[in-house]
Design a protein around this motif. Structure first.
Motif, short mmCIF file in Angstrom:
data_model
loop_
_atom_site.label_atom_id
_atom_site.label_comp_id
_atom_site.label_asym_id
_atom_site.label_seq_id
_atom_site.Cartn_x
_atom_site.Cartn_y
_atom_site.Cartn_z
N VAL A 195 -19.78 -9.13 -50.50
CA VAL A 195 -18.76 -9.82 -51.29
C VAL A 195 -17.40 -9.71 -50.61
O VAL A 195 -16.65 -10.69 -50.51
CB VAL A 195 -18.71 -9.24 -52.72
CG1 VAL A 195 -17.51 -9.80 -53.49
CG2 VAL A 195 -20.00 -9.54 -53.46
N ILE A 196 -17.07 -8.52 -50.13
CA ILE A 196 -15.78 -8.30 -49.47
C ILE A 196 -15.63 -9.21 -48.25
O ILE A 196 -14.57 -9.80 -48.01
CB ILE A 196 -15.62 -6.82 -49.06
CG1 ILE A 196 -15.46 -5.94 -50.31
CG2 ILE A 196 -14.41 -6.64 -48.14
CD1 ILE A 196 -15.55 -4.45 -50.01
N MET A 197 -16.69 -9.36 -47.47
CA MET A 197 -16.65 -10.16 -46.25
C MET A 197 -16.90 -11.65 -46.49
O MET A 197 -16.82 -12.45 -45.56
CB MET A 197 -17.69 -9.64 -45.24
CG MET A 197 -17.47 -8.21 -44.83
SD MET A 197 -15.85 -7.94 -44.05
CE MET A 197 -15.65 -6.18 -44.29
N GLY A 198 -17.20 -12.02 -47.73
CA GLY A 198 -17.43 -13.43 -48.03
C GLY A 198 -18.81 -13.92 -47.69
O GLY A 198 -19.04 -15.14 -47.59
N PHE A 199 -19.74 -13.01 -47.48
CA PHE A 199 -21.12 -13.38 -47.19
C PHE A 199 -21.87 -13.64 -48.50
O PHE A 199 -21.47 -13.17 -49.56
CB PHE A 199 -21.81 -12.25 -46.42
CG PHE A 199 -21.84 -12.46 -44.93
CD1 PHE A 199 -20.72 -12.93 -44.25
CD2 PHE A 199 -22.98 -12.19 -44.19
CE1 PHE A 199 -20.74 -13.12 -42.88
CE2 PHE A 199 -23.01 -12.38 -42.82
CZ PHE A 199 -21.90 -12.84 -42.16
N PRO A 200 -22.99 -14.39 -48.44
CA PRO A 200 -23.79 -14.61 -49.65
C PRO A 200 -24.29 -13.28 -50.22
O PRO A 200 -24.83 -12.46 -49.48
CB PRO A 200 -24.97 -15.46 -49.14
CG PRO A 200 -24.47 -16.10 -47.89
CD PRO A 200 -23.53 -15.12 -47.26
N ASN A 201 -24.09 -13.09 -51.50
CA ASN A 201 -24.51 -11.84 -52.14
C ASN A 201 -25.93 -12.00 -52.68
O ASN A 201 -26.17 -11.94 -53.88
CB ASN A 201 -23.54 -11.45 -53.24
CG ASN A 201 -23.87 -10.10 -53.85
OD1 ASN A 201 -24.56 -9.29 -53.22
ND2 ASN A 201 -23.41 -9.85 -55.06
N ASP A 202 -26.86 -12.24 -51.78
CA ASP A 202 -28.26 -12.39 -52.17
C ASP A 202 -29.14 -11.92 -51.02
O ASP A 202 -28.65 -11.44 -49.99
CB ASP A 202 -28.57 -13.84 -52.55
CG ASP A 202 -28.21 -14.85 -51.46
OD1 ASP A 202 -28.37 -14.49 -50.26
OD2 ASP A 202 -27.78 -15.97 -51.77
N ASP A 203 -30.45 -12.07 -51.19
CA ASP A 203 -31.38 -11.56 -50.19
C ASP A 203 -31.52 -12.46 -48.96
O ASP A 203 -32.25 -12.10 -48.03
CB ASP A 203 -32.75 -11.33 -50.83
CG ASP A 203 -32.73 -10.19 -51.84
OD1 ASP A 203 -31.84 -9.32 -51.70
OD2 ASP A 203 -33.56 -10.17 -52.76
N THR A 204 -30.86 -13.61 -48.95
CA THR A 204 -30.91 -14.45 -47.74
C THR A 204 -30.11 -13.80 -46.61
O THR A 204 -30.36 -14.05 -45.43
CB THR A 204 -30.33 -15.85 -48.00
OG1 THR A 204 -28.93 -15.74 -48.33
CG2 THR A 204 -31.07 -16.54 -49.15
N CYS A 205 -29.16 -12.96 -46.99
CA CYS A 205 -28.31 -12.25 -46.03
C CYS A 205 -28.69 -10.78 -46.05
O CYS A 205 -28.99 -10.23 -47.11
CB CYS A 205 -26.85 -12.46 -46.44
SG CYS A 205 -25.67 -11.31 -45.73
N SER A 206 -28.72 -10.15 -44.89
CA SER A 206 -29.15 -8.75 -44.81
C SER A 206 -28.08 -7.89 -44.14
O SER A 206 -27.08 -8.39 -43.63
CB SER A 206 -30.46 -8.65 -44.03
OG SER A 206 -30.28 -9.17 -42.72
N GLY A 207 -28.34 -6.61 -44.13
CA GLY A 207 -27.41 -5.69 -43.49
C GLY A 207 -27.96 -4.30 -43.48
O GLY A 207 -29.04 -4.02 -44.02
#
Length: 367
Positions: free
Chosen positions: A13-25
């Motif tokens: 959220v802080i970085m503006g990325f999608p807050n879902d499972d399509t994005c990982s980290g």
């Protein structure tokens, strides 16, 4: 695992990325390892294509190390000059890209030397024109967490469009060492690049390794055995909150501007070499009324000045080389306890030491 997933949701959220499972980290030791993860995933995207890595002259050397370790080859790094703002030169970059290779474009959200912020939106536009051939990676070790501040967020427009972001939490978020983060836009590609199956790692219909509903971070990094980094990040956010952390980052930047003003007040003895939008200032001492002093002697004087400052316990100022040949003292303000009076004291002590050095035989005869 669940605590790390929560921390990663906050960071997305802080970085503006999608807050879902399509994005990982994943949380890692720092940006050096995060960069290796990003390039490994980019390599997976390009399959068997050879790769080129495009970065500026001021990019961090972890890029070179990652390229070397991953076998991409140092000869495939393309160094792009910077413009007057010390940003990667977009025009030269675009002319340098060879689309027969899979290309990774590295943008800096605050270069380590001067804190310069590349035109992240411009880099994102460039990569968007060639989505199958380019990967947009951001080195945010220094400044990505400035997104915690609503005042500073506009400086980083375009960061949210990256394919990968590597950044540290043990710098400007004040999390105890060591802790960094990698975010990857394409979560499936991330797992495909690093996930490995083995009979002793089998997922079951139940138990402690369920095949559904769980996430195993060993599939998203280089380590099977991982320390628990998430708790100290969770505690930092819960104790201080995003607003307070953002305000401290703003405070450090305001202190940097104040330090710049101190240098300018002493322009007969101090030269401002570089300052950006963040918390880094590069400067040097110049001998008054000695316009013809050789660069080699000037550099030697400032090296001795820096060493003496460190050895007397005044401050830990670091080094940077400006334009390939000018030795600079690099001031980076990242301590939440720093006060303006500390900067006043530092400058007073610096000038005292400089005057002492000028009276030594080594430098007195060169004035």
């Amino acid at each position: 695992i669940y605590l790390e997933r929560q921390v990663l949701r906050w960071l997305k959220v802080i970085m503006g990325f999608p807050n879902d499972d399509t994005c990982s980290g994943a949380l890692v030791s720092g940006t050096s390892v995060a960069t290796m993860v990003a390039l490994a995933v980019a390599r997976k995207k390009f399959h068997d294509r050879k790769m080129k890595i495009y970065c500026s002259t001021d990019a961090h050397n972890c890029i070179i190390r990652a390229v070397d370790i991953l076998g991409i080859g140092k000869e495939n790094i393309v160094i792009i000059p910077t413009n007057k703002q010390r940003q990667i030169d977009l025009q030269i970059l675009e002319k340098s890209i060879d689309l027969s290779f899979g290309g990774v474009i590295v943008g800096s959200a605050g270069t380590v030397g001067t804190g310069a912020i590349d035109d992240l939106n411009g880099l994102a536009d460039l990569c968007a024109r060639h989505p199958n051939d380019l990967w947009f990676h951001i080195d945010g070790a220094i400044g990505a967490v400035a997104c915690c501040s609503t005042r500073l967020r506009p400086l980083l427009i375009g960061l949210e469009r990256a394919d990968s972001i590597a950044f540290d939490l043990h710098k400007w978020l004040f999390v105890p060492y060591e802790c960094g983060c990698i975010l990857i836009r394409d979560g499936q590609l991330h797992r495909a690049a690093l996930g490995q199956s083995a009979s002793y790692l089998s997922l079951m219909d139940g138990g402690v390794t369920p095949s559904t509903g769980a996430m195993f971070f060993s599939d998203y990094g280089f380590e099977l055995a991982r320390s628990m980094k998430s708790l100290k990040v969770w505690m930092t956010f819960k104790t201080y909150g995003l607003e307070t952390l953002g305000r401290i980052i703003e405070q450090n930047i305001d202190q940097t501007k104040y330090f710049v003003s101190l240098i300018q007040k002493h322009s007969d003895e101090l030269e401002l070499l570089s300052t950006g939008s963040f918390n880094i200032v590069c400067f040097r001492y110049i001998v008054p009324h000695s316009n013809n002093l050789e660069l080699e002697i000037m550099n030697k004087f400032n090296k001795q000045l820096l060493v003496t400052i460190q050895e007397r316990g005044i401050a830990v100022v670091s080094t940077f080389i400006i334009d390939s040949n000018i030795f600079a003292l690099r001031m980076c303000i990242t301590n939440h306890r720093t006060k303006r009076s500390d900067l006043d004291t530092f400058l007073e002590q610096l000038l005292i030491i400089a005057h002492e050095l000028l009276m030594t035989p080594e430098f007195f005869n060169n004035k």
